[in-house]
Write a protein that holds these residues in place. Structure first.
Motif, mmCIF file in Angstrom:
data_model
loop_
_atom_site.group_PDB
_atom_site.id
_atom_site.type_symbol
_atom_site.label_atom_id
_atom_site.label_comp_id
_atom_site.label_asym_id
_atom_site.label_seq_id
_atom_site.Cartn_x
_atom_site.Cartn_y
_atom_site.Cartn_z
ATOM 1 N N LEU A 15 53.516 -39.963 2.055
ATOM 2 C CA LEU A 15 52.798 -41.104 2.629
ATOM 3 C C LEU A 15 52.975 -42.304 1.695
ATOM 4 N N LEU A 16 53.578 -43.363 2.203
ATOM 5 C CA LEU A 16 53.846 -44.526 1.355
ATOM 6 C C LEU A 16 53.400 -45.827 2.027
ATOM 7 N N LEU A 17 52.952 -46.767 1.190
ATOM 8 C CA LEU A 17 52.801 -48.148 1.644
ATOM 9 C C LEU A 17 54.182 -48.687 1.999
ATOM 10 N N GLY A 18 54.223 -49.671 2.879
ATOM 11 C CA GLY A 18 55.512 -50.282 3.176
ATOM 12 C C GLY A 18 56.191 -50.812 1.913
ATOM 13 N N ASN A 19 55.404 -51.432 1.028
ATOM 14 C CA ASN A 19 55.979 -51.958 -0.219
ATOM 15 C C ASN A 19 56.491 -50.829 -1.110
ATOM 16 N N GLU A 20 55.771 -49.702 -1.130
ATOM 17 C CA GLU A 20 56.237 -48.548 -1.914
ATOM 18 C C GLU A 20 57.523 -47.990 -1.303
ATOM 19 N N ALA A 21 57.600 -48.040 0.025
ATOM 20 C CA ALA A 21 58.805 -47.558 0.701
ATOM 21 C C ALA A 21 60.015 -48.416 0.326
ATOM 22 N N ILE A 22 59.793 -49.726 0.206
ATOM 23 C CA ILE A 22 60.873 -50.614 -0.259
ATOM 24 C C ILE A 22 61.313 -50.190 -1.659
ATOM 25 N N ALA A 23 60.339 -49.905 -2.518
ATOM 26 C CA ALA A 23 60.666 -49.483 -3.889
ATOM 27 C C ALA A 23 61.461 -48.179 -3.878
ATOM 28 N N ARG A 24 61.056 -47.235 -3.031
ATOM 29 C CA ARG A 24 61.805 -45.972 -2.926
ATOM 30 C C ARG A 24 63.222 -46.247 -2.388
ATOM 31 N N GLY A 25 63.310 -47.151 -1.415
ATOM 32 C CA GLY A 25 64.635 -47.501 -0.888
ATOM 33 C C GLY A 25 65.530 -48.077 -1.972
ATOM 34 N N ALA A 26 64.940 -48.875 -2.856
ATOM 35 C CA ALA A 26 65.716 -49.440 -3.967
ATOM 36 C C ALA A 26 66.202 -48.331 -4.888
ATOM 37 N N LEU A 27 65.343 -47.342 -5.071
ATOM 38 C CA LEU A 27 65.712 -46.221 -5.945
ATOM 39 C C LEU A 27 66.849 -45.407 -5.323
ATOM 40 N N GLU A 28 66.734 -45.113 -4.030
ATOM 41 C CA GLU A 28 67.764 -44.331 -3.344
ATOM 42 C C GLU A 28 69.073 -45.116 -3.207
#
Length: 637
Positions: A15-28
């Motif tokens: 479960l992620l905030l949209g902003n956290e999802a962006i951060a995960r996308g940057a990591l991936e």
């Protein structure tokens, strides 16, 4: 683990905030450089990345402003590092100059701009649709509609950026930034690339043509247009356009949408049991406008409802296409008042709009919801926007107003800036007459003085904002002899956006020690001869210092320096320090309300039955400024 986005577990649902999802996308996506300036609703992107940056070899920074952040990202991309800059919608205004240059360059690595628009202005001074900014700069815009897409679109944006060698904007909106959703994690393919400088602009024009003037500029612009022509086909490959087929009674009606509005529409379809009955085209890319995809969708339709948050961007583009493709098509949306042009969308607005087009009865709000709202409205106390209990900014404004009264200068002009201290514009302080954008307070105060208005001219600005954009205007005051007085409200943190560090705190975004850049030294270097530094909790010293700068015959600065009350509370909780609270001596309180009417700390209330003030011990932070404020010595600690 420092944050769930660091989990190396492909396929796991989190479960992620949209902003956290962006951060995960940057990591991936192997982003190696990420920069930003704090701004709601985008702040959590860097906040989250900073937690795990060291472990994954990412350079993450809070830059002094958005322009610098974007330029840091440009520098990273020029050296072969996938880079991104994130910012709120207004923050993107600061990058325009650099962006308009960047589009003529070509990078070997991805360059992303994460723009977080804020419909309704929940934490912003305006509504602004940055698809128009992307339109002006001629760069692609991706619009995720949920947290999963926020993550996935970072990777897609990276690939598009590298394929066409252009910056790519990912347009977020508040409701996606700050809503949580289930996200399926992908692979973490982290590779540290060896930095190597490369730029199409340098290679093709400086080295080959040996000239970049008017002979080259139109050619570079032509190259940009050719890049844009490829985008729609590339976006199709990434499945950025999704179509829901409909039939039966509504087969000649379609809906076109993007971003968070898509989620509302899907909820509507599910709730109204209209699956398979409505034609829906979801656009994951809205610029360059996908002419071929949209033309095909509208070809046999009689009516289209466009649902989008922000300006009628899709709607206007659709009109242009429909004129050639389907001139009789009825286009409905914001321009036909089926949807409001201003403010944030919600389910009820979408329900009304679609139901009207489908000739269905709009759904009334559930009775339980109305009953709940009625009960809540009786419990809640109406309040205006105000600063926190113990906020040092309130104390600074109180001292400044007192001085102006003592000097018998009731008329003055004070121009505010953007931050917590903006709230000094409201009752009961009402210190500033006007507020403009970042750094605007000092610049506009320059102009107010040059108008020869003949009253004291004051600018109020925060510490982070001063570093961001206040310095050039202060130099201007010295250079052009503007006799303005600048109140710099230094609380050691970027308070309103979530307590991020800035150049004066001695800490980087990743928590590393760094050199403090002192505001007073900058002011001195700007040519300011009168600089006073005071603790706003010390009212007597603050008043004396304020008198001095107001009487000084030239530009002068007073720095009100005291740590943010909320940060101070956190530190006290961690250290176990006991905070001594203030209280009212009821025998001495005569109910004059000076503490409420003139000072307005939210920890102070008034007992209507006993006609005495009281202090809420749960809110009081023990600053003690109210002790000074009370004319009857009725407040003690």
């Amino acid at each position: 683990m420092k944050h769930v986005i660091a989990k190396d577990s492909p396929g796991e649902k989190v479960l992620l905030l949209g902003n956290e999802a962006i951060a995960r996308g940057a990591l991936e996506s192997n982003i190696e450089i990420a920069a930003s300036y704090p701004g709601t609703p985008a702040s959590e992107i860097i906040d989250t990345l900073a937690l795990i940056a060291e472990d994954f070899g990412i350079h993450v920074e809070w830059s002094t402003n958005e322009k610098v952040a974007f330029e840091v990202a440009i520098g990273g991309a020029l050296c072969g590092k996938r880079s991104m800059a994130s910012m709120k919608h207004i923050g993107a205004n600061w990058i325009v100059d650099s962006l308009m240059h960047a589009v003529y360059h070509g990078f070997n690595s991805a360059l992303l701009i994460i723009s977080a628009d804020d419909p309704s202005g929940h934490s912003s001074a305006n509504e602004q649709d940055n698809r128009y900014l992307a339109n002006m700069a001629e760069i692609p815009v991706l619009e995720p509609s949920n947290a999963q897409e926020a993550k996935d679109f970072v990777k897609i944006g990276v690939e598009i950026s590298e394929e066409v060698r252009l910056p790519v904007m990912i347009r977020m909106v508040t409701r996606i930034c700050h809503s949580k959703g289930v996200v399926i994690l992908g692979n973490l393919n982290r590779i540290s690339k060896t930095p190597k400088f490369y730029d199409d602009y340098y290679k093709d024009f400086v080295l080959n043509d040996n000239i970049v003037g008017p002979r080259a500029v139109p050619k570079m612009h032509e190259i940009l247009h050719k890049k844009l022509e490829k985008i729609e086909e590339i976006a199709k490959r990434f499945q950025l356009f999704k179509e829901e087929n409909g039939g039966g009674y509504y087969e000649d009606i379609g809906i076109i949408s993007s971003s968070v509005a898509v989620s509302y529409i899907l909820d509507y379809i599910k709730h109204r049991e209209l699956n398979g009955k409505i034609k829906l085209l979801k656009l994951g890319l809205t610029h360059p406008f996908p002419k071929n995809i949209v033309s095909k969708f509208i070809k046999d339709l009689k009516k289209v409802l466009v649902i989008e948050e922000g300006e009628p961007f899709i709607e206007n583009n659709l009109k242009i296409i429909a004129k050639e493709e389907n001139p009789k098509l009825e286009i409905l949306g914001k321009l036909t008042h089926h949807l409001p042009r201003e403010g944030e969308l919600n389910y009820s607005i979408i329900d009304n709009a679609i139901s009207k087009v489908l000739n269905l009865e709009p759904e009334a709000p559930p009775r339980e919801k109305l009953i709940f709202l009625e009960k809540v409205s009786k419990i809640l106390t109406p309040r205006t926007l105000t600063m926190c209990a113990g906020c040092p900014h309130r104390a600074a404004y109180y001292a400044a107003k007192k001085v102006l009264r003592l000097l018998k200068k009731p008329e003055y002009i004070a121009i505010g800036d953007i931050g917590c201290y903006t709230l000094g514009m409201y009752s009961p302080l009402r210190f500033m007459q006007d507020v403009f954008g970042m750094g605007g307070s000092i610049g506009i105060a320059n102009g107010v003085f040059q108008s020869k208005i003949g009253v004291p001219v004051i600018a109020t600005i925060g510490d982070s904002t001063f570093y961001h954009a206040g310095i050039p205007a202060l130099i201007n005051a010295t250079f052009n002899k503007a006799n303005i007085k600048v109140m710099i409200l230094d609380n050691f943190v970027t308070g309103m956006t979530g307590y991020q560090p800035h150049p004066g705190t001695g800490k980087t975004a990743m928590g590393l020690e760094t050199k403090k850049v002192k505001i007073e030294e900058i002011c001195k270097a700007c040519g300011i001869d009168m600089i006073k530094i005071v603790d706003p909790y010390d009212q007597e010293s603050s008043i004396e210092a304020m008198k001095e700068i107001l009487n000084f015959p030239g530009p002068a600065v007073i720095i009100f320096r005291r740590i943010c009350a909320q940060v101070r509370l956190r530190m006290a909780r961690i250290s176990g320090e006991k905070i001594v609270k203030c209280f009212i001596d009821k025998e001495k309180c005569n109910g004059c309300k000076t503490c409420i009417i003139n000072f307005g700390c939210p920890a102070i209330g008034f007992d209507l039955k006993n006609k005495k003030a009281f202090i809420d011990v749960n809110s009081c932070v023990g600053c003690g400024v109210c002790i000074y404020v009370c004319p009857n010595n009725a407040i003690l600690r």
